[in-house]
Enzyme design. Structure first.
Site: not given
Ligand SMILES: NC(=O)c1ccc[n+]([C@@H]2O[C@H](COP(=O)([O-])OP(=O)(O)OC[C@H]3O[C@@H](n4cnc5c(N)ncnc54)[C@H](O)[C@@H]3O)[C@@H](O)[C@H]2O)c1
Length: 255
Positions: A157, A161
């Site tokens: 994640y 990002k």
């Protein structure tokens, strides 16, 4: 009515921030294309919007943003039905269960990168040139505090990002001269389906409560607060903002 006569395509519109964005853009006059991999969820968003605005011409499309052919077909359909897109909100995203690298399977890594990074690329590579051809537009990517700091997600994640900010900057660099502004919003903790399990009072969640209590805002954000920033960045009021990540985290990253 900052978006009267304009059309906005929003991914992940079946839930959370995407649903709030869809409602906000319609409230400001836009025709909204509500995209989500969950057809029923996207339809529910449009049904809620119709109730609010007496059945405007917004509509849902069931699309998996990781599927290049499906994205191409959906963009074509969206352009045909709206007459042209002015706004793209690349908002669909998935968490990785906060897994450290040694607990991240290749499948999990690829799934999170596909949805959070490849999806925005697949949409932008079709829609940015389309906007350029029409004389301009705005793309708003939903990044995260995980674009800056570790711990808001796991390895996949956080990497996805961080990558999304790189994509945001390059898109802004490549299409800005054509009138296409590309920016990113970077939320902290927002009360959505994605974070529902973290908001159940429990011993396991005590550290999350403590972390949020320690921020200046001292609370979770509502999805509508994030949608307001997407509206602003996509609007003419933000005409000189290009390639910028905007933190909206209640002060999470201050210390
Ligand atoms: N909730 C938070 O605290 C938080 C914080 C920072 C950033 N974000 C980011 O905000 C965005 C929205 O998150 P949310 O909290 O509203 O989550 P959510 O789970 O409520 O909504 C995400 C939506 O994306 C859709 N989606 C997932 N995979 C998809 C795919 N392959 N194709 C199309 N749609 C897909 C889901 O069906 C869902 O409707 C995500 O990019 C997330 O990473 C969330």
């Amino acid at each position: 009515m900052r978006f009267e006569g304009k059309a906005a395509l929003i991914t992940g519109a079946g839930s959370g921030m995407g649903r709030a964005m869809a409602r906000a853009f319609q409230r400001e006059g836009a025709q909204v294309v509500a995209v989500d991999v969950r057809a029923e969820a996207a339809e529910q968003t449009v049904a809620a919007m119709s109730a609010e605005r007496g059945g405007r011409d917004s509509f849902a499309l069931a699309v998996d943003v990781t599927d290049g052919a499906a994205v191409d077909a959906a963009v074509e359909q969206a352009i045909a039905r709206t007459g042209g897109l002015d706004v793209l909100c690349n908002n669909a995203g998935v968490l990785d269960g906060y897994a450290p690298a040694h607990e991240t399977s290749l499948d999990l890594w690829q799934r999170v990168l596909s949805v959070n990074l490849t999806g925005p690329f697949l949409l932008a590579r079709r829609i940015a040139p389309h906007m350029a051809e029409r004389g301009g537009g705005a793309i708003v990517n939903t990044a995260s505090i995980s674009s800056f700091v570790a711990g808001g997600g796991g390895a996949a994640y956080t990497a996805s990002k961080h990558g999304l900010l790189g994509l945001t900057k390059q898109l802004a660099f490549d299409y800005g001269r054509d009138g296409v502004r590309v920016n990113a919003i970077c939320p902290g903790a927002v009360a959505t389906e994605m974070t529902a399990s973290l908001r159940v009072p429990s011993e396991a969640n005590a550290h999350v409560d403590a972390q949020i209590a320690a921020t200046p805002a001292g609370r979770w954000a509502e999805p509508e607060e994030i949608a307001n920033l997407a509206l602003y960045l996509a609007s003419a009021e933000a005409s000189f903002i290009h390639g910028t990540p905007v933190l909206i985290d209640g002060g999470w990253t201050l210390s």
